[in-house]
Design a protein around this motif. Structure first.
Motif, PDB file in Angstrom:
ATOM      1  N   GLY A 624       0.811  -1.198   0.000  1.00  0.00           N
ATOM      2  CA  GLY A 624       0.000   0.000   0.000  1.00  0.00           C
ATOM      3  C   GLY A 624       0.850   1.256   0.000  1.00  0.00           C
ATOM      4  O   GLY A 624       2.059   1.219   0.181  1.00  0.00           O
ATOM      5  N   ILE A 625       0.190   2.398  -0.197  1.00  0.00           N
ATOM      6  CA  ILE A 625       0.886   3.671  -0.181  1.00  0.00           C
ATOM      7  C   ILE A 625      -0.105   4.773   0.120  1.00  0.00           C
ATOM      8  O   ILE A 625      -1.294   4.673  -0.214  1.00  0.00           O
ATOM      9  CB  ILE A 625       1.605   3.937  -1.525  1.00  0.00           C
ATOM     10  N   GLN A 626       0.362   5.833   0.784  1.00  0.00           N
ATOM     11  CA  GLN A 626      -0.432   7.024   1.023  1.00  0.00           C
ATOM     12  C   GLN A 626       0.347   8.206   0.435  1.00  0.00           C
ATOM     13  O   GLN A 626       1.500   8.436   0.782  1.00  0.00           O
ATOM     14  CB  GLN A 626      -0.670   7.231   2.531  1.00  0.00           C
ATOM     15  N   ILE A 627      -0.298   8.945  -0.478  1.00  0.00           N
ATOM     16  CA  ILE A 627       0.381  10.021  -1.206  1.00  0.00           C
ATOM     17  C   ILE A 627      -0.276  11.343  -0.865  1.00  0.00           C
ATOM     18  O   ILE A 627      -1.507  11.483  -0.979  1.00  0.00           O
ATOM     19  CB  ILE A 627       0.329   9.786  -2.730  1.00  0.00           C
ATOM     20  N   ALA A 665      -7.350  11.739   6.793  1.00  0.00           N
ATOM     21  CA  ALA A 665      -5.922  12.034   6.627  1.00  0.00           C
ATOM     22  C   ALA A 665      -5.582  13.237   7.481  1.00  0.00           C
ATOM     23  O   ALA A 665      -6.474  13.970   7.927  1.00  0.00           O
ATOM     24  CB  ALA A 665      -5.623  12.327   5.162  1.00  0.00           C
ATOM     25  N   PRO A 666      -4.300  13.489   7.744  1.00  0.00           N
ATOM     26  CA  PRO A 666      -3.932  14.701   8.474  1.00  0.00           C
ATOM     27  C   PRO A 666      -4.485  15.935   7.769  1.00  0.00           C
ATOM     28  O   PRO A 666      -4.576  15.988   6.534  1.00  0.00           O
ATOM     29  CB  PRO A 666      -2.403  14.676   8.454  1.00  0.00           C
ATOM     30  N   ALA A 667      -4.854  16.957   8.553  1.00  0.00           N
ATOM     31  CA  ALA A 667      -5.467  18.157   7.979  1.00  0.00           C
ATOM     32  C   ALA A 667      -4.574  18.797   6.922  1.00  0.00           C
ATOM     33  O   ALA A 667      -5.052  19.351   5.926  1.00  0.00           O
ATOM     34  CB  ALA A 667      -5.767  19.154   9.095  1.00  0.00           C
ATOM     35  N   ALA A 668      -3.239  18.719   7.113  1.00  0.00           N
ATOM     36  CA  ALA A 668      -2.322  19.339   6.147  1.00  0.00           C
ATOM     37  C   ALA A 668      -2.431  18.707   4.764  1.00  0.00           C
ATOM     38  O   ALA A 668      -2.115  19.346   3.755  1.00  0.00           O
ATOM     39  CB  ALA A 668      -0.890  19.249   6.650  1.00  0.00           C
ATOM     40  N   VAL A 693      -8.950   1.669  -2.660  1.00  0.00           N
ATOM     41  CA  VAL A 693      -8.424   2.950  -3.106  1.00  0.00           C
ATOM     42  C   VAL A 693      -9.293   4.046  -2.494  1.00  0.00           C
ATOM     43  O   VAL A 693     -10.501   4.103  -2.755  1.00  0.00           O
ATOM     44  CB  VAL A 693      -8.414   3.070  -4.636  1.00  0.00           C
ATOM     45  N   ARG A 694      -8.717   4.867  -1.610  1.00  0.00           N
ATOM     46  CA  ARG A 694      -9.459   5.993  -1.054  1.00  0.00           C
ATOM     47  C   ARG A 694      -8.850   7.279  -1.590  1.00  0.00           C
ATOM     48  O   ARG A 694      -7.637   7.496  -1.502  1.00  0.00           O
ATOM     49  CB  ARG A 694      -9.418   5.993   0.473  1.00  0.00           C
ATOM     50  N   ILE A 766      -4.156  10.328  -2.023  1.00  0.00           N
ATOM     51  CA  ILE A 766      -4.501   9.004  -2.552  1.00  0.00           C
ATOM     52  C   ILE A 766      -3.985   7.968  -1.562  1.00  0.00           C
ATOM     53  O   ILE A 766      -2.805   7.995  -1.176  1.00  0.00           O
ATOM     54  CB  ILE A 766      -3.879   8.770  -3.944  1.00  0.00           C
ATOM     55  N   GLU A 767      -4.877   7.035  -1.140  1.00  0.00           N
ATOM     56  CA  GLU A 767      -4.501   5.978  -0.208  1.00  0.00           C
ATOM     57  C   GLU A 767      -4.858   4.636  -0.827  1.00  0.00           C
ATOM     58  O   GLU A 767      -6.009   4.397  -1.190  1.00  0.00           O
ATOM     59  CB  GLU A 767      -5.245   6.155   1.120  1.00  0.00           C
TER      60      GLU A 767
END
Length: 1018
Positions: A624-627, A665-668, A693-694, A766-767
């Motif tokens: 997985g990955i969070q972008i 996700a974090p607010a930033a 996919v979120r 994108i998560e």
């Protein structure tokens, strides 16, 4: 002769308003001369008032010879004569019984029996390497510029003869006994018209500067068109025309500056001196200059070409390219003649006169006949008979041009040699035995001190033949002359390393060039590497997984004489290995970690600096990955990666409401984003595995629903249509998330495409995480399979997207030809290539999801077309412009080689991006209707039966400034009454009426020069 403008224009005047670009054949042997003109001319029988005369009878009266124009009696020639076409019963021919002692003094320095030639500095032969028969060479050209063309500068030559070496080349020619004279003017020069004292000063100072800088022995005036004119009725001995007076004074100042050994030459067209039938304008315009400066003008060459028939001193008419014409025009200046209107021009000394011929008009054999008759009295049986002479001290022969003579095998040089030119004396005295043999070949040719780019040649001095002197040596490389030497050594430069060359040398004397030596073979040294390479560029990473990535970069061009031996790869500044290619596989990385990579190149001298760094973030453990899109790393979200297209949004600092998203996700992350159409290709996944996919969104620019909408597709399947962040989140600065299940494709990727509909895409994060609903069914067979754009070798297939089973997503489609798989597609189209013409194929398609591949579609039968043109042509090359004026230019380009089974149908020409014409035949086009002083961009594209290919590289063309014709009406051939002074335009020039008349179609301004004179170029 009737004297009608039509007859005059076609028999005598056709040439005279066009630039004289060619000047003629030449002769040699430079000598001092003080001899006077030949003896008196006999008078015809005396006129008798009691005798009836018929046309053609010859009489004399009061020391003037006359020709009867028609039958007459009791009509005294003294009061009843006129020029050709006047209708008078008598035509004045020439004076007789003139005492040669009354002739004004002539120049003290002249030429005798000399072959002279015009040398083009834009040619490929160096001036010092011309055939030794040429003893005078006119260096072409110094051209006019500035006000009235008075400022003279050197015409830019070819790369063979750069101005930087002109002075040394001229010195080398002079060392061989050649006089080198700067020819001023020519066809490409603006008119050089000295209208004011300031013009005279500019002309004199610029000419003196060029003569001093380059070491010329003199100057030559090649004045074209109406650069100088004579006012009708002006005096030949006391002219009042301002530009004539100024040119006379300018020549006198230049002569006084350099002294009596400085040479002044003139090369007038025939009409500029032959004023027997007309006087004024350009007719006879050089006679006052010759008259006033006959004591300093050394060479006068009449251009015996580009001329109509002209009248000789004997009163008869002669045509060009004949020995009669060449002799008549030369003796015209030696003998003298009566000018139209009654003035008399007294002849000049023979050694001031040269026959002028052109290589492409006149033959060497005919000119040889003319010279032998003029100088030696050897008759060729022609119609013209010398009125005096023969003139053993005549100046010689001048060639336009010596380069053309060289290209044609030096036929005129051979003529001069056979005629015994180049050894005479203007006084006729004996000068001693003549050199009559070329020297032998030098011996002992050897090379020394050879480096990677140079060598030094030396040889034994040649013993000159009897009565000869060795004037120099010509050095050849591979049979081509590369320079001359006056001694027995020569330094060769500009060679290439590790290359073998063949050198020879030949000696030169006044008779000619001898045989070449035996060749010496010289091999230059091997060049060594002496510089470190530059840093590599283009470093990129691809195929990044949790633990690996692939680096690639652009190959470094090695320094001269070097080769790249290896590349060193650095991770976070520490070397981790080398590669001899331009790629490197990195392993052993940690999941979810960002690394900095650089590369350096190495040759035998050293290692370059490191390349620009590329940042690589490995995927998270488990695939997985969070972008953080358009953002730097935030918490577990990596910096923006794996995207193509789009741009970074400006973001916001306003607080974000994340309460409506579970596990936000974090607010930033929501405060930034990537905008515009873009695609994210998530790598490093397990092919066929299911992932959640979120997509994270937040609207911080639009203030109402409908202001921003876009579509989103995953692996080719559209999952969001006209998605509106503001509407979905319920307002601005509110986080929103959309979740989907997707299956990694066969490359282990999930492809997420964002497409703008209204006012740009905006995605914040994108998560991708492993898991999701389990896919447990194969997809259905695709429907709607169809073919389009079928050619002889290809076809395009398309079908309807398959709706995936529950918990599945379509990862791709397999395409079959005659039951065999030929490729896959992630979308619903596929291009089939490599087919055979006139052949029938059966195509099917099957869809694939995580569970497997479904059934194939119904078969589609496709028959390719017969072989034909199926490729558009490539872009033309070599686009160039020539002949550019203020309103037009001529385009040309290289012909395009057509693709297989095609033919080039034509070319499309574009001006500033707009199609202006289609050229169906040839590779040229004349563009008209342009504006002066304007820059245009032109391109050309070829087209065939298949279509139009890409356009050529753009060519920028700037038109010249308008020089006349503004507001001037075009010439009308239909019986228009024109008065003196009326202005018209015709064929790109402006003309002024000089004789009142009613127009006829055959009296156009370009031909009827007795009616019109050109005054400007449009």
């Amino acid at each position: 002769m009737s004297g009608s403008p039509s007859l005059l224009s076609r028999s005598l005047l056709r040439r005279w308003l066009k630039p004289a670009a060619m000047l003629a054949l030449a002769a040699s042997a430079f000598a001092l001369s003080t001899s006077a003109r030949a003896a008196n001319v006999a008078c015809y029988p005396a006129w008798n008032s009691a005798t009836s005369y018929v046309g053609g009878n010859q009489v004399s009266l009061n020391n003037e010879n006359y020709l009867a124009n028609y039958s007459s009696s009791n009509s005294s020639p003294a009061t009843n004569s006129g020029q050709v076409g006047s209708g008078a019963p008598w035509i004045p021919a020439f004076p007789c019984n003139i005492d040669s002692g009354t002739i004004p003094p002539a120049a003290t320095v002249g030429v005798t029996n000399t072959l002279m030639g015009y040398w083009e500095n834009w040619g490929t032969i160096q001036i010092q390497n011309m055939d030794p028969q040429y003893k005078v060479l006119f260096y072409c050209f110094g051209v006019g510029s500035g006000t009235d063309g008075a400022s003279i500068f050197m015409w830019q030559p070819s790369t063979t003869n750069p101005l930087t070496s002109a002075a040394s080349d001229i010195a080398a020619a002079k060392a061989k006994g050649v006089k080198v004279i700067l020819s001023i003017g020519g066809a490409t020069s603006p008119d050089i018209t000295l209208k004011t004292t300031a013009d005279v000063n500019t002309f004199v100072s610029s000419v003196e500067s060029l003569v001093t800088t380059y070491g010329f022995d003199g100057i030559d005036l090649d004045l074209e068109n109406t650069a100088v004119t004579v006012n009708p009725g002006d005096s030949v001995t006391n002219p009042q025309t301002p530009d004539l007076i100024n040119m006379i004074n300018a020549l006198r100042q230049i002569h006084n500056h350099f002294g009596s050994n400085f040479l002044i030459s003139m090369v007038p067209q025939t009409a500029y001196v032959d004023a027997i039938t007309s006087w004024g304008g350009y007719w006879g315009n050089h006679l006052p200059i010759i008259e006033a400066n006959r004591d300093i003008v050394n060479i006068i060459t009449v251009q015996d070409y580009n001329s109509g028939n002209m009248v000789g001193a004997d009163g008869a008419s002669y045509g060009e390219a004949t020995a009669d014409f060449e002799v008549a025009m030369a003796e015209l200046l030696i003998h003298g003649f009566t000018i139209s209107g009654g003035q008399h021009f007294t002849g000049v000394n023979p050694n001031q006169v040269s026959i002028g011929v052109e290589v492409n008009v006149d033959s060497a054999a005919v000119t040889g006949q003319a010279w032998n008759y003029l100088a030696h009295g050897t008759s060729y049986g022609g119609a013209y008979h010398l009125l005096g002479g023969p003139y053993s001290n005549a100046g010689g022969v001048t060639i336009w041009d010596a380069n053309l003579d060289a290209a044609n095998g030096y036929a005129f040089a051979a003529m001069a040699k056979a005629a015994g030119m180049n050894g005479g004396s203007s006084t006729g005295s004996t000068t001693g035995a003549t050199c009559s043999a070329s020297p032998s070949a030098p011996t002992g040719l050897a090379a020394s001190g050879t480096t990677t780019t140079t060598t030094n040649l030396a040889w034994n001095a040649v013993t000159a033949p009897a009565n000869c002197t060795i004037s120099g040596y010509i050095v050849y490389k591979a049979g081509v002359s590369i320079g001359t030497a006056t001694g027995t050594t020569f330094a060769v430069t500009g060679l290439s390393p590790s290359t073998t060359y063949s050198f020879t040398v030949a000696a030169v004397d006044s008779f000619g060039t001898g045989s070449q030596t035996s060749a010496v073979s010289v091999t230059t040294g091997v060049a060594s590497c002496s510089a470190s390479p530059t840093a590599p560029t283009g470093l990129v990473a691809s195929g990044t997984t949790t633990t690996t990535t692939n680096l690639s970069w652009t190959a470094v061009t090695p320094p001269a004489n070097c080769s790249i031996s290896s590349y060193t790869i650095f991770k976070n500044g520490v070397s981790m290995g080398t590669s001899t290619s331009t790629n490197f596989n990195i392993t052993g990385l940690t999941a979810g970690t960002t690394y900095s990579f650089t590369v350096a190149a190495t040759d035998s001298v050293g290692t370059s600096g490191q390349s620009s760094a590329v940042s690589v973030t490995t995927t998270s453990s488990g695939g997985g990955i969070q972008i953080a899109c358009g953002n730097s790393a935030v918490g577990t979200f990596v910096a923006d990666t794996d995207f193509s297209g789009g741009a970074v949004s400006s973001g916001t600092t306003t607080a974000i409401n994340t309460s409506k998203v579970i596990n936000p996700a974090p607010a930033a992350v929501y405060q930034h984003g990537r905008k515009s159409t873009c695609t994210y290709t998530i790598p490093g996944l397990t092919a066929g595995s299911s992932y959640t996919v979120r997509l994270d969104f937040c609207e911080y620019a639009a203030t109402a629903a409908g202001q921003r909408t876009f579509n989103v597709s995953i692996n080719g399947t559209q999952v969001l249509t006209n998605f509106d962040i503001f509407a979905a989140a319920g307002g601005e600065f509110i986080a929103n998330a959309q979740s989907f299940t997707a299956t990694a494709n066969t490359s282990g990727q999930i492809v997420i495409a964002f497409t703008t509909v209204v006012n740009n895409v905006l995605v914040a994060g994108i998560e991708v995480t492993p898991g999701g609903a389990t896919c447990s069914a194969n997809p259905a067979a695709p429907t709607g399979l169809a073919a389009s754009s079928t050619s002889s070798t290809a076809t395009s297939l398309s079908w309807t997207a398959v709706t995936p089973p529950s918990g599945c997503s379509i990862s791709g489609y397999t395409v079959y030809k005659n039951g065999t798989s030929i490729g896959t597609a992630t979308g619903t189209t596929f291009s089939v290539t490599g087919l055979t013409a006139s052949t029938t194929y059966s195509f099917t398609v099957a869809a694939t999801d995580a569970n497997g591949t479904g059934s194939q579609s119904a078969a589609l039968s496709v028959t390719t077309t017969a072989a034909g043109c199926s490729v558009a042509p490539v872009a033309p090359t070599g686009l160039a412009a020539s002949g550019t004026t203020s309103t037009s230019t001529n385009l040309s380009w290289g012909a395009v080689t057509p693709p297989a089974n095609c033919g080039i149908s034509g070319y499309k020409v574009f001006q500033n991006g707009t199609l202006i014409t289609v050229v169906s035949s040839g590779t040229t086009f004349a563009v008209t209707g342009l504006s002066p002083s304007t820059t245009y961009s032109f391109t050309v594209g070829a087209f065939d039966a298949f279509g139009t290919g890409p356009s050529s590289a753009a060519l920028n063309v700037t038109t010249s400034a308008a020089t006349g014709c503004t507001g001037i009406a075009a010439w009308n051939p239909n019986s228009v009454a024109y008065a003196v002074g009326n202005l018209v335009t015709y064929n790109g020039k402006e003309y002024k009426c000089i004789t009142a008349h009613t127009s006829q179609s055959s009296w156009d301004p370009a031909d009827a020069v007795s009616l019109w004179t050109a005054i400007a170029t449009c």
